[in-house]
Design an enzyme around this catalytic site. Structure first.
Site, PDB file in Angstrom:
ATOM      1  N   ALA A  12     -15.498  34.087  -2.395  1.00 33.87           N
ATOM      2  CA  ALA A  12     -15.368  32.707  -2.859  1.00 33.87           C
ATOM      3  C   ALA A  12     -13.904  32.399  -3.143  1.00 33.87           C
ATOM      4  O   ALA A  12     -13.189  33.211  -3.731  1.00 33.87           O
ATOM      5  CB  ALA A  12     -16.203  32.502  -4.121  1.00 33.87           C
ATOM      6  N   SER A  14     -11.342  32.388  -1.276  1.00 31.53           N
ATOM      7  CA  SER A  14     -10.397  33.342  -0.694  1.00 31.53           C
ATOM      8  C   SER A  14      -9.430  32.698   0.291  1.00 31.53           C
ATOM      9  O   SER A  14      -8.454  33.324   0.698  1.00 31.53           O
ATOM     10  CB  SER A  14     -11.157  34.469   0.004  1.00 31.53           C
ATOM     11  OG  SER A  14     -11.922  33.949   1.079  1.00 31.53           O
ATOM     12  N   LYS A  16     -10.706  31.250   3.228  1.00 31.13           N
ATOM     13  CA  LYS A  16     -11.300  31.389   4.559  1.00 31.13           C
ATOM     14  C   LYS A  16     -11.444  30.053   5.284  1.00 31.13           C
ATOM     15  O   LYS A  16     -11.195  29.978   6.490  1.00 31.13           O
ATOM     16  CB  LYS A  16     -12.623  32.151   4.500  1.00 31.13           C
ATOM     17  CG  LYS A  16     -13.679  31.555   3.620  1.00 31.13           C
ATOM     18  CD  LYS A  16     -14.830  32.534   3.383  1.00 31.13           C
ATOM     19  CE  LYS A  16     -15.839  31.947   2.430  1.00 31.13           C
ATOM     20  NZ  LYS A  16     -15.366  31.802   1.063  1.00 31.13           N
ATOM     21  N   SER A  17     -11.811  28.988   4.584  1.00 31.31           N
ATOM     22  CA  SER A  17     -11.943  27.679   5.241  1.00 31.31           C
ATOM     23  C   SER A  17     -10.593  27.174   5.728  1.00 31.31           C
ATOM     24  O   SER A  17     -10.480  26.674   6.859  1.00 31.31           O
ATOM     25  CB  SER A  17     -12.562  26.659   4.282  1.00 31.31           C
ATOM     26  OG  SER A  17     -13.883  27.016   3.970  1.00 31.31           O
ATOM     27  N   THR A  35     -22.152  22.293   6.392  1.00 31.84           N
ATOM     28  CA  THR A  35     -23.547  22.642   6.118  1.00 31.84           C
ATOM     29  C   THR A  35     -23.903  22.495   4.641  1.00 31.84           C
ATOM     30  O   THR A  35     -25.008  22.845   4.245  1.00 31.84           O
ATOM     31  CB  THR A  35     -23.839  24.094   6.541  1.00 31.84           C
ATOM     32  OG1 THR A  35     -23.013  24.974   5.764  1.00 31.84           O
ATOM     33  CG2 THR A  35     -23.587  24.300   8.019  1.00 31.84           C
ATOM     34  N   HIS A  52     -11.448  19.295   1.272  1.00 29.15           N
ATOM     35  CA  HIS A  52     -11.672  19.783   2.640  1.00 29.15           C
ATOM     36  C   HIS A  52     -11.406  18.673   3.647  1.00 29.15           C
ATOM     37  O   HIS A  52     -10.742  18.901   4.661  1.00 29.15           O
ATOM     38  CB  HIS A  52     -13.110  20.281   2.797  1.00 29.15           C
ATOM     39  CG  HIS A  52     -13.309  21.702   2.386  1.00 29.15           C
ATOM     40  ND1 HIS A  52     -13.580  22.683   3.287  1.00 29.15           N
ATOM     41  CD2 HIS A  52     -13.283  22.302   1.173  1.00 29.15           C
ATOM     42  CE1 HIS A  52     -13.714  23.835   2.661  1.00 29.15           C
ATOM     43  NE2 HIS A  52     -13.545  23.626   1.371  1.00 29.15           N
TER      44      HIS A  52
END
Length: 186
Positions: A12, A14, A16-17, A35, A52
């Site tokens: 969480a 980290s 990554k996105s 999602t 995001h």
């Protein structure tokens, strides 16, 4: 030659996105598949979604869906696809199947969830699109205290393995740093 499929794993928050988005940053047309669903009244979640969205290029399209098999099979849309994330997809699948409840899990819920995971892994393996997926790495954390938490962790771990097996590249993101777990042979 098949287009590359990349799986990014990490804990969480980290990074990554962000790293997944950077892999496709030079593409003018990307289908970003969120999602997460909507969480009415959750201001923190709304803030995260807004962050995001603000990071992504304006030319990218967004689809809020858990119909990942259909997205991956869409032969008409040749744009790369970024799926964020498999953990939230699995949460939605377990919700749909009622698989958080022990009795449901034991009475067909497990099979239903596993069938959906197998279908997703098959769609990932068969896609003709360049694809990037984000998922939580759950094998290095604390063992969940509840049976439903353990079944989620175990199921996501198996899904991550299946998607990784069908990926040309697997990256682990730790503290925003990318470690190569699997790289396509050159």
């Amino acid at each position: 030659m098949a287009l590359p499929r990349t799986l990014l794993l990490g804990g969480a928050r980290s990074g990554k996105s962000t790293r997944a988005e950077l892999l496709l940053a030079d593409r003018p047309d990307v289908l970003y598949v969120a999602t997460s669903g909507r969480r009415d009244g959750d201001l923190d979640w709304a803030r995260r979604v807004d962050l995001h969205r603000a990071r992504r290029p304006a030319s990218w399209r967004t689809a809020e869906t858990c119909a990942l098999e259909e997205v991956l099979a869409d032969g008409a849309d040749r744009a790369p696809v970024l799926i964020d994330c498999l953990a939230l997809w699995l949460t939605a699948v377990m919700d749909e199947c009622g698989a958080w409840e022990d009795a449901v899990w034991l009475d067909g819920g497990q099979e239903a969830v596993e069938a959906r995971c197998a279908a997703l892994a098959a769609a990932w393996a068969a896609t003709g699109r360049e694809a990037v997926a984000v998922s939580n790495e759950v094998g290095m954390g604390v063992v969940p205290a509840t049976a439903s938490g353990r079944r989620f962790r175990d199921t996501l771990g198996r899904l991550n393995m299946a998607v990784a097996d069908a990926s040309e590249q697997v990256l682990l993101v730790v503290a925003g740093q990318v470690l190569t777990v699997k790289a396509a042979a050159v």
